[in-house]
Design a protein around this motif. Structure first.
Motif, PDB file in Angstrom:
ATOM      1  N   MET A 198     -12.797  35.240  12.571  1.00  0.00           N
ATOM      2  CA  MET A 198     -12.392  34.169  13.477  1.00  0.00           C
ATOM      3  C   MET A 198     -11.192  34.581  14.316  1.00  0.00           C
ATOM      4  SD  MET A 198     -12.917  30.872  10.978  1.00  0.00           S
ATOM      5  CE  MET A 198     -12.502  29.647  12.209  1.00  0.00           C
ATOM      6  N   ARG A 199     -10.264  35.318  13.700  1.00  0.00           N
ATOM      7  CA  ARG A 199      -9.113  35.817  14.465  1.00  0.00           C
ATOM      8  C   ARG A 199      -9.591  36.745  15.591  1.00  0.00           C
ATOM      9  NH1 ARG A 199      -3.758  36.424  12.833  1.00  0.00           N
ATOM     10  NH2 ARG A 199      -4.345  36.246  10.629  1.00  0.00           N
ATOM     11  N   LEU A 200     -10.535  37.631  15.258  1.00  0.00           N
ATOM     12  CA  LEU A 200     -11.083  38.532  16.268  1.00  0.00           C
ATOM     13  C   LEU A 200     -11.747  37.738  17.387  1.00  0.00           C
ATOM     14  CD1 LEU A 200     -11.845  41.391  17.246  1.00  0.00           C
ATOM     15  CD2 LEU A 200     -13.892  41.233  15.796  1.00  0.00           C
ATOM     16  N   HIS A 201     -12.494  36.701  17.009  1.00  0.00           N
ATOM     17  CA  HIS A 201     -13.153  35.854  18.004  1.00  0.00           C
ATOM     18  C   HIS A 201     -12.117  35.209  18.923  1.00  0.00           C
ATOM     19  CE1 HIS A 201     -16.506  33.456  19.518  1.00  0.00           C
ATOM     20  NE2 HIS A 201     -15.712  32.397  19.461  1.00  0.00           N
ATOM     21  N   LEU A 202     -10.997  34.785  18.360  1.00  0.00           N
ATOM     22  CA  LEU A 202      -9.933  34.181  19.154  1.00  0.00           C
ATOM     23  C   LEU A 202      -9.345  35.198  20.123  1.00  0.00           C
ATOM     24  CD1 LEU A 202      -8.235  31.598  19.521  1.00  0.00           C
ATOM     25  CD2 LEU A 202      -6.681  32.478  17.774  1.00  0.00           C
ATOM     26  N   HIS A 203      -9.152  36.422  19.668  1.00  0.00           N
ATOM     27  CA  HIS A 203      -8.635  37.463  20.560  1.00  0.00           C
ATOM     28  C   HIS A 203      -9.623  37.784  21.682  1.00  0.00           C
ATOM     29  CE1 HIS A 203      -4.735  38.880  19.000  1.00  0.00           C
ATOM     30  NE2 HIS A 203      -5.157  38.391  17.844  1.00  0.00           N
ATOM     31  N   HIS A 204     -10.911  37.709  21.382  1.00  0.00           N
ATOM     32  CA  HIS A 204     -11.904  37.904  22.434  1.00  0.00           C
ATOM     33  C   HIS A 204     -11.750  36.868  23.538  1.00  0.00           C
ATOM     34  CE1 HIS A 204     -14.936  40.313  19.757  1.00  0.00           C
ATOM     35  NE2 HIS A 204     -13.904  41.045  20.154  1.00  0.00           N
ATOM     36  N   GLU A 205     -11.353  35.654  23.161  1.00  0.00           N
ATOM     37  CA  GLU A 205     -11.210  34.571  24.132  1.00  0.00           C
ATOM     38  C   GLU A 205     -10.118  34.872  25.160  1.00  0.00           C
ATOM     39  OE1 GLU A 205     -12.676  31.610  24.608  1.00  0.00           O
ATOM     40  OE2 GLU A 205     -13.973  31.366  22.854  1.00  0.00           O
ATOM     41  N   ILE A 206      -9.130  35.692  24.805  1.00  0.00           N
ATOM     42  CA  ILE A 206      -8.039  35.985  25.736  1.00  0.00           C
ATOM     43  C   ILE A 206      -8.090  37.421  26.257  1.00  0.00           C
ATOM     44  CG2 ILE A 206      -6.534  34.231  24.700  1.00  0.00           C
ATOM     45  CD1 ILE A 206      -5.006  36.521  23.334  1.00  0.00           C
ATOM     46  N   ASP A 207      -9.171  38.126  25.925  1.00  0.00           N
ATOM     47  CA  ASP A 207      -9.343  39.503  26.392  1.00  0.00           C
ATOM     48  C   ASP A 207     -10.154  39.468  27.682  1.00  0.00           C
ATOM     49  OD1 ASP A 207      -9.868  42.162  26.835  1.00  0.00           O
ATOM     50  OD2 ASP A 207     -10.482  42.608  24.774  1.00  0.00           O
TER      51      ASP A 207
END
Length: 466
Positions: A198-207
């Motif tokens: 989920m953390r990775l998914h969140l980082h994808h949102e701002i990448d």
């Protein structure tokens, strides 16, 4: 909603915001423990199947979600992510409350967003006339319309809030800590893996560099599909690379309607049917042909652009796009094919491959979960197997009338209640949510058509290619 905290608050207010969340967690933790004790006392000491879903706990869940909404920004986005992906391990009272979080918020004033744009684009900003009033604002970014002075082209600038990258990990950790304090989140290695996903998914949102790359890839797929079919049912806005940066995404400005707009509900049935088929076809193209799935089911990620002869689906926002591994796609492809063909044995094998069931799963868990999958894929059955009460006079499936997701949801709750139901992978959860989003989109259109031939055609081509 109240005005959004300025950027400086995002960068320096982490201690105060985290403390507020911790206090909310301590309060909720006490409420959860008290509610559980009262429930066991009333039941003679035994935990009941619906424990953790009392009115008392629902009220505490709403209090916690209100605190997330008050803090706004990344906390709202994290809460929405838990609503989307946390239903497999969070109490139902909490996931239902989290689903009420609204990402819409007041935009940052131009006095703060303007300097951020200047820092990102430098002298290139002088080539644009940027409207200072935002078109839209959400938890992680806001959008401004601009005109390219040299050409007159209108574009959109999606601008990430300043300082967001500095707080996103600490804010995520704060929410997790709060959920642990509240005893709403169980400990365990499998859950740790989920949280990191989920953390990775969140980082994808701002990448935005990743989003730009995947948006370009999706645009190429759409162009290839249009050329092959001699028709253009989808459109991905052109990206203006010159005006993009690590925290700015520049895209073609498109005018269109949301699927919920009155202008769409008033379209003739024939056109709404065509839009519904286009949405379903897009899902199968993403799954079986492209290996890229935009997994956010938000209606705001699609616009409908009406033309004199046909309508187009405009595809927006690829921050939640999933690049699927080949093995996962193989199992998922076979699972949908088995559901289409009502092949229980093949479906079970695919669900084990996807990690939703395992060798220790009871017969009850296997039966309830496969029944749920069969129920969810009801619109894809052959016409002879469709429930007569959901067909129109011509034998077409009425997506809106069927209330499919409400009926399938009851089976899902039964499956998840089984103690030996395995927590599915993040990818499976995202795609399951994507599929329900597709079906909801078609239901909102009140489209009437049978999906079997469309799905069967994609599966046949996939098998031939494999």
């Amino acid at each position: 909603m109240g005005k959004r905290k300025p950027a400086s608050s995002l960068r320096s207010g982490g201690l105060g915001r985290g403390l507020s969340m911790s206090l909310a967690g301590l309060r909720a933790g006490g409420a959860f423990a008290l509610d559980g004790a009262l429930t066991r006392l009333r039941a003679g000491g035994e935990q009941q199947p619906d424990a953790g879903d009392s009115e008392f706990l629902r009220r505490e869940a709403r209090r916690f979600v209100a605190e997330l909404g008050r803090l706004k920004g990344t906390y709202v986005k994290i809460g929405q992510m838990f609503a989307l992906l946390g239903e497999h391990f969070l109490p139902r009272a909490l996931t239902e409350a989290l689903q009420e979080l609204n990402a819409a918020t007041q935009p940052l004033p131009w006095s703060e967003i303007g300097p951020a744009l200047r820092d990102s684009l430098g002298a290139r900003l002088d080539e644009l006339d940027v409207e200072q009033e935002a078109l839209a604002a959400a938890s992680l970014a806001q959008v401004h319309r601009a005109t390219v002075r040299a050409t007159g082209e209108r574009i959109c600038l999606k601008v990430q809030y300043p300082g967001l990258r500095d707080v996103i990990d600490s804010d995520f950790d704060t929410v997790v800590r709060m959920l642990l304090l509240a005893r709403w989140l169980p400990a365990g290695r499998q859950l740790d893996d989920w949280l990191e996903a989920m953390r990775l998914h969140l980082h994808h949102e701002i990448d935005y560099e990743r989003e730009a790359r995947l948006g370009d890839a999706m645009a190429q797929h759409v162009q290839g599909a249009a050329a092959a079919a001699n028709a253009c049912r989808y459109h991905v806005p052109r990206r203006y690379a010159r005006y993009c940066a690590a925290d700015v995404l520049a895209l073609e400005y498109i005018e269109g309607h949301l699927v919920t707009d009155t202008a769409i509900s008033e379209l003739p049935q024939r056109r709404r049917n065509a839009l519904g088929r286009a949405m379903l076809d897009l899902f199968f193209r993403e799954l079986y042909a492209w290996g890229l799935l935009q997994t956010d089911p938000n209606f705001g990620n699609y616009l409908i652009r009406s033309g004199p002869r046909s309508d187009q689906l405009v595809l927006l926002d690829f921050g939640s796009t999933l690049e699927c591994e080949a093995t996962f796609l193989q199992h998922l492809g076979w699972a949908i094919a088995a559901g289409l063909e009502q092949d229980r044995t093949a479906l079970l094998e695919s669900l084990v491959g996807l990690g939703c069931l395992n060798a220790r799963s009871s017969a009850y868990a296997r039966d309830t979960f496969t029944d749920f999958c069969f129920a969810l894929l009801e619109p894809l059955r052959s016409p002879a197997q469709l429930p007569a009460e959901y067909l129109n006079a011509d034998g077409d499936y009425c997506w809106g009338r069927s209330q499919l997701l409400r009926r399938a949801g009851k089976r899902a709750a039964s499956s998840a209640a089984s103690l030996d139901f395995a927590t599915p992978s993040r990818d499976f959860a995202l795609i399951a949510r994507k599929l329900t989003g597709v079906f909801t989109f078609i239901a909102v259109l009140d489209a009437q058509f049978n999906g079997h031939d469309l799905a069967a055609g994609h599966i046949a081509r996939w098998r031939e290619a494999g």
